[in-house]
Write an enzyme that holds these catalytic residues in place. Sequence first.
Site, mmCIF file in Angstrom:
data_model
loop_
_atom_site.group_PDB
_atom_site.id
_atom_site.type_symbol
_atom_site.label_atom_id
_atom_site.label_comp_id
_atom_site.label_asym_id
_atom_site.label_seq_id
_atom_site.Cartn_x
_atom_site.Cartn_y
_atom_site.Cartn_z
ATOM 1 N N SER A 1 29.276 43.618 45.204
ATOM 2 C CA SER A 1 30.547 43.428 45.911
ATOM 3 C C SER A 1 31.010 44.744 46.525
ATOM 4 C CB SER A 1 31.617 42.920 44.955
ATOM 5 O OG SER A 1 32.867 42.826 45.616
ATOM 6 N N TYR B 1 36.777 41.622 37.958
ATOM 7 C CA TYR B 1 35.677 41.414 38.904
ATOM 8 C C TYR B 1 35.145 42.747 39.408
ATOM 9 C CZ TYR B 1 33.223 39.307 42.911
ATOM 10 O OH TYR B 1 32.275 38.902 43.831
#
Length: 252
Positions: free
Chosen positions: A142, A155
């Site tokens: 990410s 996350y």
Amino acid sequence: MFDLSGQVALVTGSSRGIGYAAARALGLQGATVVLNGRSANTLDAAAAALQEEGVKVQIAPFDILDIDQSIAAVDAVRDSLGKIDILFSNAGIQHREPLLSFPQQEFERIISGNLTAQWALGRHIAVGMAKQGYGRIIFTGSITAIRGKPQITAYTAAKAALHGMVRQWAAELSEAGITVNAIAPGYVATELTRNLWGDEAFNTWLQERVPQKKWGEPDDIASAVVFMAARESRFVTGQVLAVDGGLSSCMM
């Protein structure tokens, strides 16, 4: 180039979006693809669509959060197809909440899904790859592990650790003929980002912040997956490739 005929590719989280596009791209290059998701019905529909394009496909329904179930499903795939050459570990989970009210229970769940489960399933598959002396492991990282973003503390932490794991695994698995890389997608137009498509303020921000001034498409990620899965990428390992229209590369 990038001919994947005779290879078997497992793509987790592939009933739709980035995972489906990647599975389709791998299949069109000749690989037999194994689709994964939690719903067998959804996977059946995705598999039928790929079969219409001539892709060789099977399904493997399992929830990545259930590690025992995941490993059993992978073993069944190996029993059926004989091997797994390519893993695109794409499935993940999210929870959005400000840091100061973020529940520890949710933090641990997100870490489990985006890091622990990736480690466990990837390691299990790597054992088989090492025995055959060849493998390609690709994780979905990410850009939030490169540039921070509010309200996704778990996350971001999980993906940052995953990026580190890519480098460590590359150091440890290279002698076994296995490459390990990650792709860090930018803002990609999928069902999961549908609520942002019509958000005028967000789209104005995206136009100002992303050098290419546009959303990415699932196929943009899929082409990078094909490259990392191919034999031709044999000298590329331990890398995190941001596919984000330049978002993480510049200050604008």
